[in-house]
Structures are given as structure tokens and as C-alpha cells.
Design a protein around this motif. Structure first.
Motif, PDB file in Angstrom:
ATOM      1  N   ILE A   1       6.598  -6.863  -0.626  1.00  0.00           N
ATOM      2  CA  ILE A   1       5.465  -7.670  -0.176  1.00  0.00           C
ATOM      3  C   ILE A   1       4.272  -6.737   0.033  1.00  0.00           C
ATOM      4  O   ILE A   1       4.399  -5.657   0.619  1.00  0.00           O
ATOM      5  CB  ILE A   1       5.812  -8.421   1.117  1.00  0.00           C
ATOM      6  N   PHE A   2       3.115  -7.142  -0.427  1.00  0.00           N
ATOM      7  CA  PHE A   2       1.953  -6.256  -0.469  1.00  0.00           C
ATOM      8  C   PHE A   2       1.665  -5.592   0.881  1.00  0.00           C
ATOM      9  O   PHE A   2       1.474  -4.372   0.966  1.00  0.00           O
ATOM     10  CB  PHE A   2       0.724  -7.037  -0.945  1.00  0.00           C
ATOM     11  N   SER A   3       1.638  -6.380   1.952  1.00  0.00           N
ATOM     12  CA  SER A   3       1.257  -5.829   3.257  1.00  0.00           C
ATOM     13  C   SER A   3       2.290  -4.852   3.809  1.00  0.00           C
ATOM     14  O   SER A   3       1.977  -4.069   4.705  1.00  0.00           O
ATOM     15  CB  SER A   3       1.036  -6.958   4.273  1.00  0.00           C
ATOM     16  N   ARG A   4       3.530  -4.878   3.268  1.00  0.00           N
ATOM     17  CA  ARG A   4       4.567  -3.970   3.736  1.00  0.00           C
ATOM     18  C   ARG A   4       4.298  -2.531   3.264  1.00  0.00           C
ATOM     19  O   ARG A   4       4.567  -1.571   3.973  1.00  0.00           O
ATOM     20  CB  ARG A   4       5.947  -4.420   3.249  1.00  0.00           C
ATOM     21  N   TRP A   5       3.814  -2.408   2.012  1.00  0.00           N
ATOM     22  CA  TRP A   5       3.629  -1.061   1.461  1.00  0.00           C
ATOM     23  C   TRP A   5       2.172  -0.591   1.439  1.00  0.00           C
ATOM     24  O   TRP A   5       1.908   0.623   1.392  1.00  0.00           O
ATOM     25  CB  TRP A   5       4.235  -0.966   0.054  1.00  0.00           C
ATOM     26  N   TYR A   6       1.240  -1.505   1.506  1.00  0.00           N
ATOM     27  CA  TYR A   6      -0.174  -1.145   1.370  1.00  0.00           C
ATOM     28  C   TYR A   6      -0.648  -0.085   2.373  1.00  0.00           C
ATOM     29  O   TYR A   6      -1.347   0.870   1.981  1.00  0.00           O
ATOM     30  CB  TYR A   6      -1.031  -2.403   1.468  1.00  0.00           C
ATOM     31  N   PRO A   7      -0.306  -0.176   3.665  1.00  0.00           N
ATOM     32  CA  PRO A   7      -0.832   0.825   4.609  1.00  0.00           C
ATOM     33  C   PRO A   7      -0.479   2.267   4.252  1.00  0.00           C
ATOM     34  O   PRO A   7      -1.264   3.188   4.513  1.00  0.00           O
ATOM     35  CB  PRO A   7      -0.186   0.411   5.944  1.00  0.00           C
ATOM     36  N   LYS A   8       0.673   2.494   3.628  1.00  0.00           N
ATOM     37  CA  LYS A   8       1.100   3.853   3.296  1.00  0.00           C
ATOM     38  C   LYS A   8       0.514   4.359   1.985  1.00  0.00           C
ATOM     39  O   LYS A   8       0.588   5.552   1.680  1.00  0.00           O
ATOM     40  CB  LYS A   8       2.628   3.917   3.247  1.00  0.00           C
ATOM     41  N   PHE A   9      -0.047   3.446   1.188  1.00  0.00           N
ATOM     42  CA  PHE A   9      -0.596   3.830  -0.113  1.00  0.00           C
ATOM     43  C   PHE A   9      -2.075   3.458  -0.233  1.00  0.00           C
ATOM     44  O   PHE A   9      -2.604   3.354  -1.335  1.00  0.00           O
ATOM     45  CB  PHE A   9       0.199   3.147  -1.232  1.00  0.00           C
ATOM     46  N   LYS A  10      -2.713   3.277   0.895  1.00  0.00           N
ATOM     47  CA  LYS A  10      -4.065   2.718   0.930  1.00  0.00           C
ATOM     48  C   LYS A  10      -5.051   3.518   0.090  1.00  0.00           C
ATOM     49  O   LYS A  10      -5.939   2.946  -0.562  1.00  0.00           O
ATOM     50  CB  LYS A  10      -4.533   2.662   2.387  1.00  0.00           C
ATOM     51  N   SER A  11      -4.913   4.842   0.078  1.00  0.00           N
ATOM     52  CA  SER A  11      -5.876   5.679  -0.653  1.00  0.00           C
ATOM     53  C   SER A  11      -5.726   5.568  -2.166  1.00  0.00           C
ATOM     54  O   SER A  11      -6.580   6.058  -2.913  1.00  0.00           O
ATOM     55  CB  SER A  11      -5.737   7.139  -0.227  1.00  0.00           C
ATOM     56  N   TYR A  12      -4.642   4.941  -2.632  1.00  0.00           N
ATOM     57  CA  TYR A  12      -4.418   4.791  -4.071  1.00  0.00           C
ATOM     58  C   TYR A  12      -4.686   3.362  -4.552  1.00  0.00           C
ATOM     59  O   TYR A  12      -4.451   3.059  -5.727  1.00  0.00           O
ATOM     60  CB  TYR A  12      -2.966   5.157  -4.413  1.00  0.00           C
TER      61      TYR A  12
END
Length: 341
Positions: free
Chosen positions: A22-33
Motif C-alpha cells: 500500500i502506497f502510504s506504507r512504503w512512501y515515508p521511507k522512500f520519499k526522496s525517490y
């Protein structure tokens, strides 16, 4: 007479693995990409019902943003005939309408567009890439809220997200990502199994001659991102990455993370291959080796496209009404002809 066959390899995929994508699960850790993004959640139940209802019901648009009709929808009511029957009135009463049933969400979406400029939408897992036929620009680029409603309502991928989310009891979210034009030749899917890349594939299945000379450069970028960023930050050991590598081919953008499961398209591989590859010292980056004339003759997601008159009608409320009446009359005539035989 003997025949050879390959047993279907088991590829287990747990509910947790699906939810980790789910997008919000992984987005915070990969935000700069990832391109600048806003996530709206939880979504009101009325919005989910709006996406599930038959047909595409657009709210009135502001005069300065009106791209579908020269008049607000409400002002066109007087143009219709007075003979609305009781059944049609009852159906209209049951319709979910954005400005009535979820005005706060409607305004939130407008505020995000005002902040980020054009956006591309998605739900928990999927982007409505199969519905680009419904917009005049033939992309997922949305410059106003009604375009977002059109894409989401017309997409089979979004229907799939709704079904999976409801089955698993997930909270729904609307992802609005700042839109930028991608070169489809530079989109890749990278398959990671047990913390090792087992294969990578070109995503756009057309032939691009210049990609072959860049294979080693692409693989270096994939290796660096997967080993230094993806594996340390993603909770599962097996997953599938959608990456974009623009010129000068030294940085990746993370477009999506998918489960390592048969529901994810293996593109130029088969899932049996990906599940049974043994030599993991190196992996293959597969590219389309030659021009495929048949491929150029058909459009991506063509199985989800509809006739042009339907597209045209979707942009004009009066045209939608006229088209519906034409279909109704046609079905009635066919039924009468069938009864007379």
C-alpha cells in the motif's frame, strides 16, 4: 508418446505482503525517490460508493475550470424535457454526488491541485493507467478535480483495488502525485526474491534500439538502489519494483512497489522462471529485441477501451443523457424484434 511440461511453481503471498505494498506504507521511507505526493486518508465511505456506482456522475465545475461543458450541470436541467418518470427520479435520488456527499474531500483534492499543479491519481495500490482513453490528453495528467473522477470511475484497476481492500478490510487512501511526463522506454520492472535481484524487464513492450547499449549502466543503477535503499527499508525479502531511470541514467525514481506474486505482471519473464532461477550471481535485464509491428497496431490497455462516442459523451452531461436514451431505444427495439419472432 511422451510430453514434457513444467510444474507450476508455488509463489506464496501473504495478506501482510500485499498490505506492505500500500502506497502510504512504503512512501515515508522512500520519499526522496518519489515525485512530490499528497495522501488523503481515510476516504469517506460515500466516495467509495461513488466509485462503485454505475455510470460516471460529474459534479458541476467552476466557470473558470469548465472543460467539459460551457454551463454548469445544474443549469442544464432546464434543457431536459419535463417528462422525467418516477423511476429516473428515484435513481437520481440514490446517486452519490461529490458536492453533496463528500464536499470536504472534493475541496481537499482541489487544494492539492492548486498546490502541486497537475497530478496523477491512484488508490492504495493501483494507478488508473487503463483509463487514459477517457481524457483528451490520453494520459493520467489531471489539472482539475473532474478529470480525477473520470479516471477513477473508468478504471478496472481501481475496481480491483476496491475489491481487494474490502476483502482485506483495508482503509482506502487517495494518492495524488505531482505529474511529470515519463519516457516509457525508460520504465523498468525489477524482481527481487529473497533479497536478490532475479530479473529486470523493460515495462513498455516496444522496441527501442538505444537501450541495448545502456544495459550495464541500467543494471548498475538497479543494483545500487536495491542493495542500498530498497532492501534495508522494505519489510519483505521478496518484492517487485517499478523504476524510472531518466537521463543521464544515474538516478532512479521509484514509481511503485508490488508484491512478488502472480497477480503482478512478469512482462518479459514468466513467473515460473522468476520463482526457479538458481544462479543469483547475476541476473538478466530483458529488453524487446526487435520491432513488433503487431504491438504498434494495438494500444496498451486496449481491452479496457470503449467507442469514441462514449468518450465524447462522458465530457458532456447532455450527451451522456442522449447516448443513454439511444441505447435504451436500441435495446427496446431488439427486444421487440425478438418477441415478434
Amino acid at each position: 508418446m511422451s510430453s514434457s511440461y513444467s510444474a507450476l511453481s508455488e509463489i506464496p503471498c501473504s495478506k501482510e505482503q500485499v498490505e506492505n505494498c500500500i502506497f502510504s506504507r512504503w512512501y515515508p521511507k522512500f520519499k526522496s525517490y518519489v515525485p512530490m505526493t499528497r495522501i488523503i486518508k481515510p476516504l469517506p465511505s460515500e466516495f467509495i460508493r461513488y466509485l462503485e456506482q454505475d455510470g460516471i456522475k460529474l459534479p458541476p465545475v467552476d466557470q473558470e475550470l469548465s472543460i467539459y461543458t460551457s454551463d454548469p450541470v445544474g443549469n442544464q436541467a432546464n434543457d431536459y424535457s419535463d417528462g422525467e418518470d418516477a423511476q429516473e427520479e428515484e435513481q437520481q435520488e440514490d446517486e452519490i454526488k461529490p458536492l453533496i456527499h463528500f464536499p470536504e474531500l472534493h475541496n481537499q483534492i482541489k487544494q492539492v491541485i492548486a498546490e502541486l499543479g497537475p497530478v496523477t491519481p491512484k488508490l492504495n495500490w493501483s494507478s488508473p493507467r487503463d483509463a487514459v482513453w477517457i481524457l483528451p490528453n490520453n494520459t493520467t495528467k489531471c489539472t482539475e478535480v473532474n478529470e480525477i473522477y473520470l479516471l477513477l470511475n473508468a478504471s478496472n484497476y481501481i475496481v480491483h483495488d476496491l475489491e481487494i481492500g474490502q476483502q482485506q478490510g483495508n482503509e482506502f487512501e487517495l494518492v495524488l502525485r505531482q505529474w511529470f511526463a515519463l519516457n516509457p522506454a525508460l520504465e523498468f520492472r525489477v524482481f527481487v526474491r529473497d533479497s536478490k535481484i532475479v530479473g529486470a524487464s523493460q515495462r513498455d513492450l516496444n522496441y527501442y534500439k538505444y537501450l541495448e547499449s545502456l544495459k550495464d549502466q541500467f543494471k548498475d543503477v538497479f543494483d545500487e538502489f536495491v542493495e542500498e535503499t530498497a532492501i534495508p527499508n522494505f519489510p519483505d525479502k521478496s518484492f517487485v519494483l517499478d523504476l524510472y531511470v531518466p537521463r543521464p541514467f544515474n538516478k532512479v525514481y521509484l514509481i511503485d512497489i508490488n508484491p512478488f506474486a502472480r497477480k503482478t505482471d512478469p512482462l518479459l519473464f514468466s513467473w515460473n522462471e522468476l520463482a526457479t532461477i538458481e544462479n543469483q550471481d547475476d541476473y538478466e535485464l530483458r529488453l524487446v529485441p526487435e520491432n513488433n509491428v503487431g504491438r504498434f497496431a494495438s494500444k496498451e490497455h486496449s481491452e479496457n477501451q470503449v467507442p469514441k462516442d462514449v468518450v465524447d459523451a462522458s465530457l458532456d452531461p447532455r450527451a451522456i443523457k442522449e447516448l443513454t436514451e439511444q441505447w435504451t431505444q436500441l435495446l427496446r427495439r431488439q427486444q421487440e424484434e425478438s418477441d415478434s419472432e
